[in-house]
Design a protein around this motif. Structure first.
Motif, PDB file in Angstrom:
ATOM      1  N   ARG A  61       0.841  -1.186   0.000  1.00 39.07           N
ATOM      2  CA  ARG A  61       0.000   0.000   0.000  1.00 39.07           C
ATOM      3  C   ARG A  61       0.884   1.246   0.000  1.00 39.07           C
ATOM      4  O   ARG A  61       2.052   1.205   0.407  1.00 39.07           O
ATOM      5  CB  ARG A  61      -0.935   0.007   1.214  1.00 39.07           C
ATOM      6  N   LYS A  62       0.326   2.372  -0.424  1.00 38.38           N
ATOM      7  CA  LYS A  62       1.060   3.631  -0.434  1.00 38.38           C
ATOM      8  C   LYS A  62       0.736   4.401   0.835  1.00 38.38           C
ATOM      9  O   LYS A  62      -0.413   4.749   1.092  1.00 38.38           O
ATOM     10  CB  LYS A  62       0.689   4.462  -1.661  1.00 38.38           C
ATOM     11  N   VAL A  77      -2.895   6.795   7.437  1.00 40.69           N
ATOM     12  CA  VAL A  77      -3.641   6.776   6.181  1.00 40.69           C
ATOM     13  C   VAL A  77      -2.773   6.142   5.105  1.00 40.69           C
ATOM     14  O   VAL A  77      -1.617   6.539   4.903  1.00 40.69           O
ATOM     15  CB  VAL A  77      -4.041   8.205   5.749  1.00 40.69           C
ATOM     16  N   SER A  78      -3.324   5.134   4.448  1.00 41.35           N
ATOM     17  CA  SER A  78      -2.622   4.501   3.328  1.00 41.35           C
ATOM     18  C   SER A  78      -3.596   4.341   2.174  1.00 41.35           C
ATOM     19  O   SER A  78      -4.814   4.255   2.376  1.00 41.35           O
ATOM     20  CB  SER A  78      -2.045   3.150   3.740  1.00 41.35           C
ATOM     21  N   ALA A  85      -6.796  -9.057   2.094  1.00 36.96           N
ATOM     22  CA  ALA A  85      -5.808  -9.486   3.082  1.00 36.96           C
ATOM     23  C   ALA A  85      -4.860  -8.361   3.489  1.00 36.96           C
ATOM     24  O   ALA A  85      -4.453  -8.264   4.654  1.00 36.96           O
ATOM     25  CB  ALA A  85      -5.016 -10.670   2.529  1.00 36.96           C
ATOM     26  N   GLY A  86      -4.477  -7.502   2.528  1.00 34.10           N
ATOM     27  CA  GLY A  86      -3.553  -6.428   2.838  1.00 34.10           C
ATOM     28  C   GLY A  86      -4.119  -5.460   3.858  1.00 34.10           C
ATOM     29  O   GLY A  86      -3.444  -5.093   4.834  1.00 34.10           O
ATOM     30  N   MET A  87      -5.365  -5.046   3.651  1.00 37.33           N
ATOM     31  CA  MET A  87      -5.997  -4.106   4.576  1.00 37.33           C
ATOM     32  C   MET A  87      -6.226  -4.755   5.932  1.00 37.33           C
ATOM     33  O   MET A  87      -6.074  -4.113   6.983  1.00 37.33           O
ATOM     34  CB  MET A  87      -7.332  -3.620   3.997  1.00 37.33           C
ATOM     35  N   LEU A  91      -4.732  -3.356   9.617  1.00 36.16           N
ATOM     36  CA  LEU A  91      -5.549  -3.125  10.802  1.00 36.16           C
ATOM     37  C   LEU A  91      -5.145  -4.032  11.959  1.00 36.16           C
ATOM     38  O   LEU A  91      -5.183  -3.638  13.123  1.00 36.16           O
ATOM     39  CB  LEU A  91      -7.028  -3.332  10.465  1.00 36.16           C
ATOM     40  N   LEU A  92      -4.755  -5.250  11.646  1.00 38.88           N
ATOM     41  CA  LEU A  92      -4.364  -6.208  12.678  1.00 38.88           C
ATOM     42  C   LEU A  92      -3.056  -5.818  13.361  1.00 38.88           C
ATOM     43  O   LEU A  92      -2.814  -6.193  14.511  1.00 38.88           O
ATOM     44  CB  LEU A  92      -4.234  -7.595  12.048  1.00 38.88           C
ATOM     45  N   ALA A  93      -2.226  -5.032  12.690  1.00 37.54           N
ATOM     46  CA  ALA A  93      -0.876  -4.747  13.199  1.00 37.54           C
ATOM     47  C   ALA A  93      -0.851  -3.761  14.361  1.00 37.54           C
ATOM     48  O   ALA A  93       0.085  -3.789  15.163  1.00 37.54           O
ATOM     49  CB  ALA A  93      -0.009  -4.201  12.065  1.00 37.54           C
TER      50      ALA A  93
END
Length: 234
Positions: A61-62, A77-78, A85-87, A91-93
């Motif tokens: 992501r940017k 903000v990305s 899966a990326g999003m 959020l999980l991190a």
């Protein structure tokens, strides 16, 4: 500079058990004493939002910027696909982020590289600083970085090691409290746009289960950190 580099790449002597336990108790006081916690919690927010930003970059992501607020909240903000899966990974991190950073720090300390840990942290803060998009966030990162730099540059080896242990304990112990505060806020009607609630909307898995996952990860990191610190007899 040669002397600094030698210190960074050299293994420092292990601190005494009294120092390890004492820094743990000091970190616990910084977390448990509410007037102080209101200030020190900003370190947790820096780690939380930094984890969001790091994972956002790793999943492609940017990263558009990070904001830190005086109420110890923050937002990263990305740009990229709003689901998938990326999003979910981004959020999980957040909530496990401080604990995972603390666990990584505990691993480095267990190998005797306290000075390297501090200079690595300074580099990470410098990179994070480039992504900050508000004045308070800028002040928070600069102030924290100034403290780390002062200890790294002027502190004796013993002071550097003590500070590194204090910071590591703080991250490991503060992460579970942040998860408890999240659930407390949700229970009282707040936090409806929290990481856990956003994950619920993305996955259909109840937010309380995500909170539980955050809690298990942070507690697991704390247990491993205690084992690596040699506080418990083996």
């Amino acid at each position: 500079m040669t002397e600094v580099w030698d210190n960074i790449t050299s293994v420092q002597a292990d601190p005494s058990l009294q120092v390890v336990i004492g820094t743990g108790l000091a970190a616990l006081l910084l977390i448990a004493w509410r007037p102080v916690w209101r200030q020190t919690r900003q370190v947790v927010t820096i780690a939380h939002e930094g984890a969001h930003g790091l994972i956002a970059l790793l999943v492609g992501r940017k990263l558009a910027g990070i904001r830190l607020h005086s109420d110890t909240s923050g937002v990263t903000v990305s740009r990229g696909k709003p689901n998938g899966a990326g999003m979910i990974a981004v959020l999980l991190a957040g909530y496990p982020g401080p604990a995972l950073f603390g666990l990584a720090a505990a691993f480095v300390l267990s190998r005797g590289y306290a000075v390297a840990l501090l200079w690595g942290l300074l580099l990470a803060l410098l990179i994070l600083l480039l992504q900050i998009r508000n004045l308070f966030g800028l002040w928070s990162v600069v102030a924290f970085g100034a403290v780390v730099f002062a200890v790294s540059w002027w502190g004796s080896e013993q002071v550097q090691s003590t500070f590194a242990y204090l910071l590591t304990w703080f991250l490991l112990l503060a992460a579970p409290r942040a998860v408890l505060e999240l659930q407390s806020s949700r229970r009282h009607g707040g936090g409806r746009n929290s990481d856990a609630d956003q994950l619920r909307r993305l996955t259909g898995v109840p937010a309380i289960l995500w909170v539980g996952i955050f809690g298990l990860i942070t507690l697991g990191c704390l247990v491993l950190g205690v084992l690596w610190s040699d506080v418990l007899p083996t």
